[in-house]
Design a protein around this motif. Sequence first.
Motif, short mmCIF file in Angstrom:
data_model
loop_
_atom_site.label_atom_id
_atom_site.label_comp_id
_atom_site.label_asym_id
_atom_site.label_seq_id
_atom_site.Cartn_x
_atom_site.Cartn_y
_atom_site.Cartn_z
N GLU A 135 -33.75 4.49 10.63
CA GLU A 135 -34.67 4.62 9.49
C GLU A 135 -36.00 3.89 9.72
OE1 GLU A 135 -30.49 5.05 7.83
OE2 GLU A 135 -31.50 3.75 9.28
N TYR A 252 -31.11 -11.11 -5.47
CA TYR A 252 -31.29 -9.73 -5.94
C TYR A 252 -31.55 -9.64 -7.44
CZ TYR A 252 -26.54 -9.95 -7.84
OH TYR A 252 -25.44 -10.30 -8.57
N ASP A 260 -43.29 1.45 -5.90
CA ASP A 260 -43.27 1.07 -4.47
C ASP A 260 -43.83 -0.33 -4.21
OD1 ASP A 260 -42.16 3.55 -3.85
OD2 ASP A 260 -44.12 4.48 -3.59
N ASP A 286 -30.91 -3.10 1.00
CA ASP A 286 -31.28 -2.03 0.07
C ASP A 286 -30.13 -1.02 0.00
OD1 ASP A 286 -32.26 0.14 -1.31
OD2 ASP A 286 -34.16 0.27 -0.21
N PRO A 287 -29.37 -1.05 -1.09
CA PRO A 287 -28.22 -0.14 -1.21
C PRO A 287 -28.60 1.33 -1.28
CG PRO A 287 -28.59 -1.32 -3.29
CD PRO A 287 -29.51 -1.93 -2.28
N LYS A 288 -29.85 1.62 -1.61
CA LYS A 288 -30.30 3.02 -1.69
C LYS A 288 -30.49 3.61 -0.29
CE LYS A 288 -31.22 3.81 -6.20
NZ LYS A 288 -30.78 4.97 -6.99
N THR A 289 -30.89 2.75 0.66
CA THR A 289 -31.19 3.22 2.01
C THR A 289 -30.07 2.94 3.00
OG1 THR A 289 -33.54 2.82 1.60
CG2 THR A 289 -32.88 3.10 3.90
N PRO A 292 -24.48 1.51 0.59
CA PRO A 292 -24.47 1.74 -0.87
C PRO A 292 -23.54 0.79 -1.62
CG PRO A 292 -23.23 3.45 0.27
CD PRO A 292 -23.89 2.65 1.33
N ASN A 293 -22.67 0.10 -0.87
CA ASN A 293 -21.75 -0.84 -1.52
C ASN A 293 -22.31 -2.25 -1.64
OD1 ASN A 293 -19.64 1.10 -1.77
ND2 ASN A 293 -19.21 0.86 0.42
N PRO A 299 -32.49 -2.27 -4.74
CA PRO A 299 -32.71 -0.83 -4.62
C PRO A 299 -34.19 -0.50 -4.42
CG PRO A 299 -31.19 -1.29 -6.43
CD PRO A 299 -31.73 -2.62 -5.98
N ASN A 300 -34.45 0.39 -3.45
CA ASN A 300 -35.79 0.90 -3.14
C ASN A 300 -36.71 -0.12 -2.47
OD1 ASN A 300 -35.28 3.53 -4.22
ND2 ASN A 300 -35.45 2.61 -6.27
N LYS A 303 -38.52 1.35 0.49
CA LYS A 303 -39.70 2.19 0.19
C LYS A 303 -40.97 1.33 0.18
CE LYS A 303 -38.03 6.14 -2.52
NZ LYS A 303 -38.12 6.79 -3.84
#
Length: 477
Positions: A135, A252, A260, A286-289, A292-293, A299-300, A303
């Motif tokens: 990524e 977190y 963004d 980042d659990p979005k990228t 996920p656990n 999150p994000n 980005k």
Amino acid sequence: MNSNFSDYQTNQFYDELMGTSNLPHKGIEMVYDYFNDLSIDELRSRQKNLETAMINMGITFNVYSEEGGTERIIPIDIIPRIIKAKEWTRLEKGLKQRIFALNEFLKDIYSDQKILKDKIIPSDVIFSSKGFIKECMDIRPLKDVYIHITGTDLIRNDKGEFVILEDNLRCPSGVSYMLQGRELSKQGLSKLISKAKVRSISEYTEKLFDVLKYVSGKSDPTIAVLTPGIYNSAYYEHSYLAQQMGVELVDYRDLVVENDLLKMRTTKGLKTVDVLYRRLDDVFIDPKTFNPNSLIGIPNLFKAYKKGNLGLANALGTGVADDKVVYAYVPKIIKYYLNEEPILSNVETFLCEEPKSMKYVLENIEKLVVKEANEAGGYGMLIGPKSTLEEQDIFRKRIKANPRNYIAQPTISLSTAPCLVGDSIEGRHVDLRPYILFGEEIYVTPGGLTRVALKKGSLVVNSSQGGGSKDTWVLKE
């Protein structure tokens, strides 16, 4: 002559203090004389004061392997480790060369991958590395710096030469123990520190702040230290560094991404964060990228990072450069990007994914140190001469099942340094982790964390495995 060192045994290892004929190395006699003239009772008293001060200052870490998780101090020995000025000059030059080359390597791996096209490193070595994050392809971190903070592990071989044992480029820890160890030394040894002309390490946190500020490109950036939380083994260090730099310590729950931009919750509302010194592994951030656990990521966040709105120290994806298989290629990496020979050598390394090397490792496992490619902290490791036949068989099976995941190295006799053990001074094996900062320029802290294998005969220095530490004195001349 006082008897403190009269029975000291180097046992044919290179010793940091003692040379031949049980006399100190030239240029460090002053330190030897000082500790030789103190009585053992006085040394023990000072050692006890040192340990009490550590507890009072809250200098602790968590040991997860113990039932319930135990919080304790890293034992620190009263007798410092000495490095002479000439030795340090070479070390500093070699570390700067290595870090610069590794940063060039990361820039290349996440863009043109010229080093792979030129077949200097096999492509599958990179693409099979747990530290390689696809990524991150074609994302350039702010100022093109990937490895802002590095803790490189060195050892001395039996000739007394420093060699690189491994690179730590993700979230290297231990710098707070280096800094606090010096503060503790000053309490009882300030006159000796001054007389011996020991270089200061106190500007580290100021230099770290300058690196993070440089990355932001702003005159007054908002910087924060991201911690996984109070149960992390290095939480003391996270809070200490944030406090020393005068920046916020966040987890977190304090952070959110809007438009963004990474924002921090404050009593006056949301505030944009420019640079995050993260002490959280890539996979959790980042659990979005990524994972996920992950319950401790934001999150994000990726980005915001991808769009260049956020500086991360260290950059995402740096783990590929401290993969222990990639380590074996670092001399070639230096030659490729800098057209220079490495100033500091690697330890000879056998890559188990190479059939000839694997055959040698399987047949000689009792003589070698076998390591997992992506483990740290002394875990996933077999020290052949100290292992049982059963342990050797277990590792043979693991190597055969997943050869890419294992390397092996000769069992090197780490140098020793004098330590106070009960009523006597005895040699214990040590390594060295200097801390290197990469911002507008590369800065190597004149010292480092000397880790000590406190168990007699042990080569494992990691705090999580029962190791301790020493203050490291680099002399000015």
